[in-house]
Design an enzyme around this catalytic site. Sequence first.
Site, PDB file in Angstrom:
ATOM      1  N   CYS A   1       0.877  -1.129  -0.093  1.00  0.00           N
ATOM      2  CA  CYS A   1      -0.155  -0.051  -0.055  1.00  0.00           C
ATOM      3  C   CYS A   1       0.886   1.254   0.160  1.00  0.00           C
ATOM      4  CB  CYS A   1      -0.983   0.052   1.115  1.00  0.00           C
ATOM      5  SG  CYS A   1      -2.160  -1.488   1.148  1.00  0.00           S
TER       6      CYS A   1
ATOM      7  N   HIS B   1      -3.378   7.283   2.495  1.00  0.00           N
ATOM      8  CA  HIS B   1      -3.679   5.933   1.889  1.00  0.00           C
ATOM      9  C   HIS B   1      -5.234   5.535   2.702  1.00  0.00           C
ATOM     10  CE1 HIS B   1      -4.169   1.631   0.853  1.00  0.00           C
ATOM     11  NE2 HIS B   1      -3.878   1.373   2.023  1.00  0.00           N
TER      12      HIS B   1
ATOM     13  N   ASN C   1     -10.194  -0.012   0.138  1.00  0.00           N
ATOM     14  CA  ASN C   1      -8.673  -0.007   0.171  1.00  0.00           C
ATOM     15  C   ASN C   1      -8.093  -0.498  -1.159  1.00  0.00           C
ATOM     16  OD1 ASN C   1      -5.904  -0.545   0.463  1.00  0.00           O
ATOM     17  ND2 ASN C   1      -5.978  -1.480   2.560  1.00  0.00           N
TER      18      ASN C   1
END
Length: 327
Positions: free
Chosen positions: A113, A254, A284
Amino acid sequence: MIRSVVKGVGHGVPSKIMTNFDLEKIVDTNDEWITQRTGIKERRICAPEEAASDLSIWAAKEALAQAGLDPLDIDHLIVGTVSGDFCFPSTACIVQDAIGAKNAASYDLGAACAGFIYSLNIADGLIRSGMAKNILVIGVDTLSKFVDWTDRSTCVLFGDAAGAMVLTAEEGTDRGIMESVLMSDGSGGKHITLEFGGSRYPASEYKREDYSAHIYMNGAETYRFAVSALGDACCKVMEKAGITADDIALFVPHQANVRIIESAAKRIGLPEEKIFLNIAKYGNTSAGSIPLGLYEADRDGRLKKGDIVLTVGFGAGLVWGANLIRW
Ligand code: ACO
């Protein structure tokens, strides 16, 4: 002094939308739980025939068009991803061929990520050192392909997306990437894993029942890590640049969990109106999350020339980091 200035941004998302109500039909969950615990309402999911390079190519073309650059002008093409089309060739090489970036060195960078944060810092170093003039940086992940659709603790969290950014070397400006910080702690690697398909458990030698081909995540440990990592990276990068939270125009973190984002923003003293959120629409999307956020913030007029943007990411590895960009 040479600076890496943002010249264009783009996005690539699959057209298929999966809502929390759709998930209720396949796994023991409900919209209320997902919304309250994560902030997610829906996510985009690749069709069986779509892969990371498809989303990346859409994003790359859009970013290049905004930058007004010919693909032949690109010196490096970096794709931050942990869910590329294949072990090899790299997703970057597939994109390079598709868009005709014949002069680019092309390679993937795996930092989960934080893949876009890491890639941007590498690109900035190449430009500042004079080794490259124009760089196309893409963040993409297609984790819907790797979740266990019977595991409610992970399958509700992820979606697929790509974002792209064109950086160009410029002198005599204070715009561009100001500072970055990158960090890692491999001892926490066990908390988020996708083990199958590498050299430890090669696809050719193991039978399906021997391994888990799915994402494993210790949610509680990851949550704890994320809250401290986000705040830590943001404070470090602002300190490095000699600025405070008051100087930040927009915070594009994020998008993993709205509660994680809000606690990080509180720690660094950022008011709600400076926090960019699109987690409700996409979930996500791993390395796609931050560049997709920057694309949408730019498109929606939330970023003006000269604004300071703070990005921050964390993920499997464990890895985390932040960038400060003067837009
Ligand atoms: N629907 C309904 N109930 C659920 C679901 C679901 N989808 N998932 C879990 N539950 C239940 C659990 O079984 C548990 O029930 P119990 O109390 O009867 O045992 C209860 O909900 C609470 O579960 P927790 O795991 O404690 O829930 P929590 O509030 O911690 O939220 C979450 C879980 C959302 C996963 C959170 O821990 C989190 O966001 N962690 C961080 C994830 C992250 O940021 N990952 C990023 C990295 S990913 C990468 O790098 C690829």
